[in-house]
Write a protein that holds these residues in place. Structure first.
Motif, mmCIF file in Angstrom:
data_model
loop_
_atom_site.group_PDB
_atom_site.id
_atom_site.type_symbol
_atom_site.label_atom_id
_atom_site.label_comp_id
_atom_site.label_asym_id
_atom_site.label_seq_id
_atom_site.Cartn_x
_atom_site.Cartn_y
_atom_site.Cartn_z
ATOM 1 N N THR A 63 18.393 -2.352 4.862
ATOM 2 C CA THR A 63 19.631 -1.317 5.655
ATOM 3 C C THR A 63 19.519 -1.049 6.917
ATOM 4 O O THR A 63 18.277 -1.248 7.673
ATOM 5 N N LYS A 82 28.393 9.813 14.379
ATOM 6 C CA LYS A 82 28.140 9.712 13.103
ATOM 7 C C LYS A 82 29.146 10.023 12.164
ATOM 8 O O LYS A 82 29.507 9.353 10.994
ATOM 9 N N ASP A 83 30.132 10.862 12.537
ATOM 10 C CA ASP A 83 31.097 11.254 11.839
ATOM 11 C C ASP A 83 32.552 10.637 12.012
ATOM 12 O O ASP A 83 33.779 10.953 11.455
ATOM 13 N N ARG A 103 31.113 4.256 1.293
ATOM 14 C CA ARG A 103 30.431 5.740 1.858
ATOM 15 C C ARG A 103 29.598 6.240 1.012
ATOM 16 O O ARG A 103 28.501 6.665 1.268
ATOM 17 N N LYS A 104 29.926 6.151 -0.453
ATOM 18 C CA LYS A 104 29.184 6.910 -1.518
ATOM 19 C C LYS A 104 27.949 6.118 -1.659
ATOM 20 O O LYS A 104 26.783 6.692 -1.860
ATOM 21 N N LYS A 105 27.926 4.754 -1.695
ATOM 22 C CA LYS A 105 27.011 4.004 -2.040
ATOM 23 C C LYS A 105 26.004 3.785 -0.902
ATOM 24 O O LYS A 105 24.800 3.857 -1.301
ATOM 25 N N THR A 106 26.508 3.776 0.235
ATOM 26 C CA THR A 106 25.585 3.552 1.484
ATOM 27 C C THR A 106 25.166 4.906 2.018
ATOM 28 O O THR A 106 24.234 4.817 2.759
ATOM 29 N N LYS A 107 25.721 5.974 1.614
ATOM 30 C CA LYS A 107 25.594 7.195 2.547
ATOM 31 C C LYS A 107 25.774 6.988 4.134
ATOM 32 O O LYS A 107 25.065 7.613 4.876
ATOM 33 N N MET A 108 26.711 5.882 4.345
ATOM 34 C CA MET A 108 27.298 5.927 5.808
ATOM 35 C C MET A 108 28.458 6.033 5.869
ATOM 36 O O MET A 108 29.394 5.824 5.017
ATOM 37 N N ASN A 109 29.092 6.165 7.116
ATOM 38 C CA ASN A 109 30.559 6.400 7.028
ATOM 39 C C ASN A 109 31.222 5.160 7.753
ATOM 40 O O ASN A 109 32.377 4.911 7.595
#
Length: 286
Positions: A63, A82-83, A103-109
């Protein structure tokens, strides 16, 4: 009587198949199988050796956060933008829903993390692409975050390092995605004119519009062993030129042999290699 005892004392010739319940008791992700040499390792132990197979040296995908932890000095990273989240300019079917799932799976935007930090004390601006998010395809936000990171490198007079991993341009954004090729390349040209260093590190896979733009125009181009790097796929090229391509075509090693890379660097040696390059490119003090 002796014959009867010997009959029942024989060892089973075949192993029994574990029940479904027994299979379910093994936690998911506990073991990782190398797709190259088929070596099976505890995932926890594999992480300790930077996700590089100790049997054959195969580099497993990691990752963006793992990459940053392996590369930067502890506690030195400060993230940019980040946002920032992509819109849906073409109202492409299911694009918003799929992006939200990523976004939910990776916790990334988005498919890239950018920011600043230090590598063995040497300050740098850095970007790391993450193939878990829309195969790290290059959409408007990916291009914008890379461009802004380059602008920070220019403003702060720091080198820029970009770890590339992508399936290419993001088809759900059409021409808006393709425009990022020109935008990022123009920003890198400005970085070059300012006399600042750009190190491109290509990881598996680096393909399509990404390989045809910012990934391939580093002052120094590095790659991880075995990384797939290229624009079009093997089958398309073979059909176009009507020739059979070599088995190792579009691998990092093939590109190195043909002068398109400066060095293929193992993940174990990456931080030390980057440190050496950064040290050599430090401005001379009078």
């Amino acid at each position: 009587m002796t014959k009867i005892r010997s009959l029942f004392s024989k060892k089973k010739k075949y192993a029994t198949i574990p029940s479904e319940q027994a299979k379910q008791e093994v936690p998911e992700g506990l073991m990782t199988k190398c797709p190259s040499c088929k070596t099976i390792m505890y995932t926890k132990e594999l992480r300790k050796i930077k996700m590089v197979c100790n049997g054959c040296g195969f580099h497993h995908k990691i990752t963006a956060i793992e990459r940053l932890e392996m590369t930067l000095d502890e506690g030195s990273f400060r993230e940019y933008d980040k946002d920032m989240i992509a819109t849906d300019p073409l109202n492409f079917p299911s694009y918003k829903e799929k992006s939200e799932l990523d976004r939910k799976k990776t916790k990334m935007n988005e498919a890239i993390v950018t920011g600043e930090g230090t590598i063995n004390g040497f300050p740098t601006i850095i970007g790391v692409m993450d193939s878990r998010f829309r195969m790290a395809s290059m959409g408007s936000v990916v291009g914008e975050k890379i461009t802004r990171a380059i602008e920070q490198a220019i403003e702060q007079d720091k080198p820029f390092i970009l770890f590339c991993a992508s399936g290419g341009a993001r088809m759900q954004e059409g021409v808006f995605s393709l425009m990022q090729m020109a935008k990022t390349s123009a920003a890198l040209n400005q970085l070059h004119e300012e006399g600042q260093l750009f190190i491109s590190v290509m990881t598996h896979p680096t393909t399509g519009g990404v390989s045809a733009s910012f990934a391939s125009i580093g002052d120094i181009n590095l790659a991880e062993p075995g990384a797939l790097i290229g624009f079009a796929g093997r089958r398309i090229i073979e059909q176009t030129i009507r020739q059979k391509l070599p088995d190792d075509f579009q691998t990092a090693e093939f590109l190195l042999d043909h002068g398109q890379l400066d060095k293929v660097v193992s993940r174990h040696d990456m931080k030390a290699t980057l440190t050496t390059i950064l040290e050599l490119h430090q401005p001379q003090t009078k």
